[in-house]
Design a protein around this motif. Structure first.
Motif, PDB file in Angstrom:
ATOM      1  N   LEU A  52       0.833  -1.200   0.000  1.00 41.38           N
ATOM      2  CA  LEU A  52       0.000   0.000   0.000  1.00 41.38           C
ATOM      3  C   LEU A  52       0.866   1.248   0.000  1.00 41.38           C
ATOM      4  O   LEU A  52       1.798   1.370   0.803  1.00 41.38           O
ATOM      5  CB  LEU A  52      -0.928   0.029   1.215  1.00 41.38           C
ATOM      6  CG  LEU A  52      -2.104  -0.946   1.212  1.00 41.38           C
ATOM      7  CD1 LEU A  52      -1.683  -2.311   1.741  1.00 41.38           C
ATOM      8  CD2 LEU A  52      -3.263  -0.398   2.030  1.00 41.38           C
ATOM      9  N   ASP A  53       0.541   2.155  -0.910  1.00 40.89           N
ATOM     10  CA  ASP A  53       1.219   3.446  -0.903  1.00 40.89           C
ATOM     11  C   ASP A  53       0.784   4.280   0.288  1.00 40.89           C
ATOM     12  O   ASP A  53       1.598   4.940   0.925  1.00 40.89           O
ATOM     13  CB  ASP A  53       0.917   4.216  -2.196  1.00 40.89           C
ATOM     14  CG  ASP A  53       1.832   3.805  -3.333  1.00 40.89           C
ATOM     15  OD1 ASP A  53       2.986   3.439  -3.051  1.00 40.89           O
ATOM     16  OD2 ASP A  53       1.400   3.853  -4.498  1.00 40.89           O
ATOM     17  N   GLN A  54      -0.514   4.220   0.603  1.00 38.37           N
ATOM     18  CA  GLN A  54      -1.030   5.116   1.622  1.00 38.37           C
ATOM     19  C   GLN A  54      -2.363   4.623   2.176  1.00 38.37           C
ATOM     20  O   GLN A  54      -3.169   4.030   1.459  1.00 38.37           O
ATOM     21  CB  GLN A  54      -1.214   6.515   1.027  1.00 38.37           C
ATOM     22  CG  GLN A  54      -1.548   7.597   2.024  1.00 38.37           C
ATOM     23  CD  GLN A  54      -1.362   8.974   1.431  1.00 38.37           C
ATOM     24  OE1 GLN A  54      -0.278   9.537   1.461  1.00 38.37           O
ATOM     25  NE2 GLN A  54      -2.408   9.524   0.861  1.00 38.37           N
ATOM     26  N   ILE A  55      -2.551   4.857   3.451  1.00 41.72           N
ATOM     27  CA  ILE A  55      -3.841   4.666   4.108  1.00 41.72           C
ATOM     28  C   ILE A  55      -4.247   6.012   4.703  1.00 41.72           C
ATOM     29  O   ILE A  55      -3.479   6.616   5.454  1.00 41.72           O
ATOM     30  CB  ILE A  55      -3.783   3.596   5.213  1.00 41.72           C
ATOM     31  CG1 ILE A  55      -3.372   2.237   4.635  1.00 41.72           C
ATOM     32  CG2 ILE A  55      -5.125   3.477   5.921  1.00 41.72           C
ATOM     33  CD1 ILE A  55      -3.196   1.155   5.685  1.00 41.72           C
ATOM     34  N   GLU A  56      -5.433   6.476   4.365  1.00 49.03           N
ATOM     35  CA  GLU A  56      -5.935   7.740   4.888  1.00 49.03           C
ATOM     36  C   GLU A  56      -7.158   7.473   5.752  1.00 49.03           C
ATOM     37  O   GLU A  56      -8.111   6.827   5.305  1.00 49.03           O
ATOM     38  CB  GLU A  56      -6.312   8.692   3.753  1.00 49.03           C
ATOM     39  CG  GLU A  56      -5.129   9.128   2.893  1.00 49.03           C
ATOM     40  CD  GLU A  56      -5.552  10.046   1.764  1.00 49.03           C
ATOM     41  OE1 GLU A  56      -6.780  10.224   1.573  1.00 49.03           O
ATOM     42  OE2 GLU A  56      -4.669  10.581   1.072  1.00 49.03           O
ATOM     43  N   VAL A  57      -7.120   7.938   6.981  1.00 49.47           N
ATOM     44  CA  VAL A  57      -8.209   7.732   7.943  1.00 49.47           C
ATOM     45  C   VAL A  57      -8.784   9.085   8.314  1.00 49.47           C
ATOM     46  O   VAL A  57      -8.054  10.019   8.657  1.00 49.47           O
ATOM     47  CB  VAL A  57      -7.691   7.012   9.209  1.00 49.47           C
ATOM     48  CG1 VAL A  57      -8.807   6.865  10.229  1.00 49.47           C
ATOM     49  CG2 VAL A  57      -7.108   5.654   8.846  1.00 49.47           C
ATOM     50  N   GLU A  58     -10.113   9.173   8.272  1.00 45.05           N
ATOM     51  CA  GLU A  58     -10.792  10.427   8.588  1.00 45.05           C
ATOM     52  C   GLU A  58     -11.898  10.176   9.601  1.00 45.05           C
ATOM     53  O   GLU A  58     -12.770   9.335   9.398  1.00 45.05           O
ATOM     54  CB  GLU A  58     -11.374  11.050   7.318  1.00 45.05           C
ATOM     55  CG  GLU A  58     -12.094  12.369   7.561  1.00 45.05           C
ATOM     56  CD  GLU A  58     -12.690  12.957   6.286  1.00 45.05           C
ATOM     57  OE1 GLU A  58     -13.467  13.912   6.396  1.00 45.05           O
ATOM     58  OE2 GLU A  58     -12.387  12.424   5.196  1.00 45.05           O
TER      59      GLU A  58
END
Length: 455
Positions: free
Chosen positions: A102-108
Motif C-alpha cells: 500500500l502506498d497510503q492509508i488515509e483515515v478520517e
C-alpha cells in the motif's frame, strides 16, 4: 517513412488500449461489486473478532490506481467504534504478482471509546511466530514494506472519564514495520502540542522532539529486544520551560500547580510484540526529576493550614521553587502517579513530603518548616484533584493543642511538631493515651520550643 512509422505506433497504442480495456472488463466481471465487497468485509471482521460490523458504503477500483474506500463504518457495540472514511491506495505492479503493498492509508474521523476498544482485547487469531501481522490467504503475501504511509485526521480517543481528545498525524514505515517518521499532534489547539520521531540512519533509535506548553521535551527513543524475547521501548528526554497549566489544559485536565517545569525524564515500556500497542501503554513507566521555579499551588493555602490547625481548602501558595521526582505507572484502571522527595521553598517557609495520585484522589503527607528546618508541621494531603485539602494529622492536632497552651502565637506550629513525635511513637494516626494533655507528650513542649532562644 515518417508516416508509416507514425501509423504503426498509433496502431500499437490502439491495440494495447483495447487489450487493457478488455482485460478490465473481464476482471470486473469476475470480481465482486461494491456491495459484495462491503458485505465480505463485514463478514470477515465478525468472524475474526466476534463483533458485528456495519459498512455504509464501499468502493473499489483497479485503474488508474488500485484503491478501496470504505465510508460510514461502525461496530455493533453498546458504544460503537465509528469511522467516517478510510481510503487504501495500493501499488499495481506488486498486486499483479499477488503481493500486497500500500502506498497510503488515509483515515478520517475515527472515534475510539476506551470501553469499546477493550472489548477486542484477546480476540482474533494470533499470528504465529515469524508470520505476518496480517493473515493472508495463500499465495498472497505482504511486501517488505506493506504500508508506506498512514495519515489520519480527527482520530478521537474517549477515555474512562469520557474525555474526548482528537489527534492528527502521519506515520511512514521502513521494513519490519519500523517507523521511519512519526508526526502526532493534538488537533484544534491554539498552542501546539506535537510529537515528532525521526529514525537515525536505519538504527533502532529515533530523534524525539516534543513541543508543548511553549517549551520542549526533546531526546532519544530506542527499541530493543530483551533476552526474554520481549520488546522494550525506552527514551531519555529533557523537559525545558514547559508551562504546566498550558500542557495539562491541552488534554482537558486541570492542575494544582502553576509554573514552568524543567528536568530529566526516562521512559520504559515492554510488550511481547511490537503490534501489542495496548500492552505497551499499560506497562508504560516514566520517571521525571523536575524543578518548577517559581511555582504556585493554585488550590491550597499551606500557611493557612498551619496557622489554623484545621482543614484547609482553596487558596494559593506562591513558592520560590518546587522540586521532586514524579513516577507514573500504567495499570488496568488508569495511571498511578507518585511524587517523592518533594521540596518547596517560599521565603522562610520550606516543606518536604510525598504524594500519590490515582483516579483523581490525593493521598500524601508534607512537613512544613516555618524557619528552615526548625519547626516542622506535619500535614495530611487528601481530597481530589479538583478539591484538594490540607489538614493536621490526628496526633499533630493533639500536639498543637498542647503547644498553644504553652506558647501562644507559635504554639500551634511547635505543638504540631510534638504531635508528629507522638505519631511516630505510637504508630500511624492512632489516638490512644497520647491524646490526654497531661500524658507523656506534655513535657516535650518546652524542648520543642528551644529554637525560641535564637531571636
Amino acid at each position: 517513412m515518417k508516416h508509416p512509422v507514425r501509423r504503426w505506433l498509433i496502431g500499437i497504442a490502439a491495440v494495447l488500449l483495447l487489450g487493457i480495456g478488455v482485460l478490465v472488463l473481464v476482471v470486473r466481471a469476475k470480481l465482486p461489486t461494491d456491495e459484495q465487497v462491503a458485505a465480505r468485509i463485514a463478514e470477515g471482521f465478525e468472524q475474526r473478532f466476534g463483533v458485528a460490523l456495519k459498512v455504509g458504503n464501499a468502493h473499489w477500483a483497479l485503474l488508474p490506481t488500485p484503491m478501496l474506500v470504505l465510508e460510514d463504518v461502525a461496530t455493533d457495540q453498546g458504544r460503537p467504534i465509528t469511522l467516517k472514511r478510510v481510503r487504501l491506495q495500493l501499488q499495481l505492479a506488486p498486486l499483479l504478482h499477488r503481493v500486497i503493498a500500500l502506498d497510503q492509508i488515509e483515515v478520517e474521523s475515527l472515534v475510539l471509546p476506551r470501553a469499546s476498544v477493550r472489548e477486542f482485547r484477546g480476540k482474533g487469531p494470533k499470528p504465529k511466530e515469524g508470520a505476518n501481522v496480517v493473515a493472508l490467504p495463500a499465495p498472497w503475501t505482504l511486501a517488505p514494506v506493506p504500508v508506506e504511509k498512514v495519515r489520519w485526521r480527527d482520530v478521537v480517543w474517549i477515555d474512562r472519564r469520557d474525555i474526548a481528545l482528537a489527534y492528527d498525524g502521519e506515520l511512514s514505515f521502513d521494513p519490519q514495520w519500523r517507523p521511519r517518521q512519526l508526526r502526532l499532534e493534538r488537533a484544534g489547539l491554539a498552542s501546539p502540542v506535537r510529537l515528532r520521531l525521526d529514525r537515525e540512519s536505519g538504527l533502532d533509535r529515533w530523534r524525539t522532539r516534543i513541543d508543548a506548553g511553549g517549551g520542549t521535551w526533546n531526546g532519544v527513543t530506542r527499541l530493543e529486544t530483551l533476552p526474554t524475547g520481549k520488546l522494550r521501548v525506552s527514551a531519555e528526554l529533557e523537559p525545558r520551560q514547559i508551562d504546566i497549566e498550558s500542557l495539562v489544559q491541552a488534554f482537558d485536565r486541570r492542575t494544582s500547580v502553576a509554573g514552568k517545569v524543567s528536568g530529566q525524564t526516562t521512559l520504559t515500556a515492554e510488550a511481547d510484540t511490537a503490534e501489542d500497542l495496548g500492552a505497551l501503554m499499560r506497562s508504560l513507566h516514566t520517571r521525571t526529576a523536575f524543578t518548577v521555579q517559581p511555582a504556585t499551588l493554585t488550590k491550597l493555602d499551606v500557611l493557612k493550614a498551619v496557622t489554623t490547625a484545621g482543614i484547609s481548602r482553596g487558596g494559593r501558595t506562591p513558592l520560590d521553587q518546587l522540586t521532586g521526582t514524579l513516577d507514573t505507572q500504567g495499570s488496568e484502571d488508569g495511571v498511578v502517579m507518585r511524587y517523592t522527595n518533594l521540596k518547596a521553598r517560599s521565603g522562610v517557609l520550606t516543606a518536604s513530603g510525598n504524594l500519590k495520585m490515582f483516579n483523581r484522589k490525593l493521598d500524601g503527607e508534607i512537613a512544613v518548616d516555618l524557619v528552615d528546618g526548625v519547626v516542622g508541621v506535619p500535614l495530611k494531603i487528601g481530597g481530589t484533584m479538583s478539591d484538594p485539602e490540607l489538614s493536621l494529622t490526628g496526633g499533630a492536632l493533639t500536639g498543637a493543642a498542647i503547644g498553644s497552651a504553652v506558647l501562644p502565637g507559635v504554639g500551634t506550629a511547635i505543638g504540631a511538631r510534638v504531635g508528629q513525635q507522638v505519631e511516630k511513637l505510637f504508630g500511624g494516626d492512632k489516638k490512644p493515651a497520647p491524646a490526654k494533655p497531661d500524658s507523656k507528650p506534655a513535657p516535650a513542649a518546652p524542648k520543642a520550643s528551644s529554637p525560641r532562644k535564637t531571636p
